[in-house]
Design an enzyme around this catalytic site. Structure first.
Site, short mmCIF file in Angstrom:
data_model
loop_
_atom_site.label_atom_id
_atom_site.label_comp_id
_atom_site.label_asym_id
_atom_site.label_seq_id
_atom_site.Cartn_x
_atom_site.Cartn_y
_atom_site.Cartn_z
N ARG A 45 0.87 -1.18 0.00
CA ARG A 45 0.00 0.00 0.00
C ARG A 45 0.90 1.22 0.00
NH1 ARG A 45 2.06 2.11 3.85
NH2 ARG A 45 0.49 3.71 3.63
N GLY A 46 0.23 2.39 -0.17
CA GLY A 46 1.02 3.61 -0.38
C GLY A 46 1.21 3.75 -1.89
N ALA A 47 0.92 4.95 -2.39
CA ALA A 47 0.82 5.13 -3.84
C ALA A 47 2.07 4.66 -4.61
CB ALA A 47 0.51 6.60 -4.14
N ARG A 87 -7.34 -0.85 -7.22
CA ARG A 87 -7.68 0.30 -6.35
C ARG A 87 -7.79 1.54 -7.25
NH1 ARG A 87 -4.36 1.08 -0.90
NH2 ARG A 87 -6.30 2.10 -0.28
N GLN A 210 -2.88 2.95 9.60
CA GLN A 210 -1.55 3.01 8.96
C GLN A 210 -0.59 3.89 9.76
OE1 GLN A 210 -4.47 3.21 7.37
NE2 GLN A 210 -4.34 2.49 5.25
N ASP A 251 -1.93 10.53 -2.79
CA ASP A 251 -2.23 9.48 -3.78
C ASP A 251 -2.43 10.05 -5.18
OD1 ASP A 251 -3.15 8.42 -1.02
OD2 ASP A 251 -2.76 6.70 -2.31
N ASN A 261 -5.48 12.37 -0.39
CA ASN A 261 -4.65 11.55 0.51
C ASN A 261 -5.58 10.83 1.47
OD1 ASN A 261 -2.04 10.64 1.39
ND2 ASN A 261 -2.30 11.88 3.21
#
Ligand code: MRU
Length: 359
Positions: A45-47, A87, A210, A251, A261
């Site tokens: 995860r995380g762009a 996503r 997160q 993001d 975000n």
């Protein structure tokens, strides 16, 4: 620093972030379905990390293909379209997939006329894997550069009394959201290397935590003073002047500087404006989407209700209650003090500056 995405012999190895902070385990992903699932479930995860993982996913989806060149391109498109449904919000996913489509097209064009189809397919597959591996290094290098630019902005925030730079961050935009180093936390890591001292307040970031599970984990592992707060404590932290600035990741940045975000970022930005502290956004250029004029056009992921009703290992809301669970929000450009990229810092008005860094 743990690496989120790596290539391990014949699979893409992902740090399983659903298990943090109590277990450090890895998941070997061998096909596009497993990659789709890993992205959707937030194993990765995380762009920026999602983008690089998807680039490997494209290769994994075509590596077993045998057939002629036209069928190969059909297969590639099917895999790309499929991974793009994992996503919706982080533009890095689409950026990486498009890059792999271009890689395949360019590799096909570079082949000598009359090359046999099986040779052409083998060459294109090899190019797709090489591009994904290259993106690992490229992402790490971009984060380091972004970190150095960000540090220039954060240094003046040091407390004159003790020299400590006190910041608040939301969600995780650290090394674990990229390949390494991170975006919002990169200035902290670069700063520590250069002898600066930091104290970071990490919003826990409901519903999936997160901030407390991942940001606090990586900051602590790297020796940075860290304080976890519940999301509803950010106002008090600012009112009590415990932080001199906010830094978050993103993001997707729209062409006018509106920033998507993790849900809750908008509230933090409003608070920062109220308390007169700078609100910085760290954005590698792979997170900037010049095709969208404003943030209203950014697709916002909605996630299952169970993340809200059963998020803390037990049921925390009555059965059958209505739940709204958007995973991201959009902070208007007017609340953003500056956007930090690997190609320099962009200040308002953002349109022209973003065009310049994206090139
Ligand atoms: O749902 P997540 O954990 O993928 O959300 C991550 C964030 O919102 C990050 O802040 C963003 O992707 C920037 S990561 C450098």
């Amino acid at each position: 620093m743990l690496q989120t995405v790596q290539w391990a012999a014949d699979a893409c190895r992902l740090l399983d972030q659903t298990k943090l902070p109590t277990e450090t385990t890895y998941l070997d992903v061998a096909d596009e379905h497993a990659m789709w699932d890993a992205i959707r479930r937030l194993v990765v995860r995380g762009a920026p990390a999602i983008g690089v993982a998807a680039a490997f996913g494209v290769y994994l989806g075509v590596r077993g293909f045998t057939g002629d060149l036209l069928e190969f391109y059909d297969r590639l498109n099917t895999v790309c379209d499929y991974l793009a449904t994992s996503r919706p919000t982080a533009v890095n996913l689409f950026w990486a997939i498009d890059r792999q489509r271009r890689t395949a097209r360019d590799a096909g064009r570079d082949l000598p006329a009359g090359a046999a189809d099986d040779h052409a397919v083998a060459v294109i597959k090899a190019r797709l894997l090489a591009t994904a591996k290259h993106m690992l290094d490229e992402d790490t290098a971009a984060c380091r550069k972004l970190g150095a630019h960000g540090l220039d902005l954060l240094t003046p925030l040091a407390d004159p009394a003790d020299g400590v730079i006190r910041l608040l961050t939301h969600c995780n935009a650290g090394g674990l959201a990229t390949v390494q180093y991170g975006t919002a936390l990169a200035p902290v890591y670069v700063g520590v290397e250069r002898g600066h001292r930091f104290h970071v307040y990490a919003d826990e970031t409901r519903p999936l935590l997160q901030g407390s599970r991942i940001t606090a984990f990586e900051l602590k592992a790297n020796g940075v003073d860290t304080t976890v707060i519940c999301d509803n404590m950010a106002a008090t932290v600012m009112a009590q002047k415990k932080v001199a600035g906010v830094i978050v990741g993103t993001d997707r940045v729209a062409a006018n500087g509106d920033v998507a975000n993790k849900i809750g970022t908008l509230g933090v930005a409003v608070l920062a404006r109220h308390y007169g502290i700078p609100f910085y956004v760290a954005a590698p250029t792979s997170s900037i989407d010049m095709s969208l004029a404003t943030g209203d056009q950014i697709p916002i992921e909605e996630r299952p209700a169970v993340e809200v009703t059963h998020g803390l290992g037990k049921q925390t809301a009555p059965d059958g209650v209505g739940v709204f669970n958007p995973a991201f929000d959009v902070t208007p450009a007017e609340l953003v003090t500056a956007i930090i990229t690997e190609r320099g810092v962009v200040r308002p008005p953002y349109g022209e500056g973003l065009r310049r860094v994206v090139g």
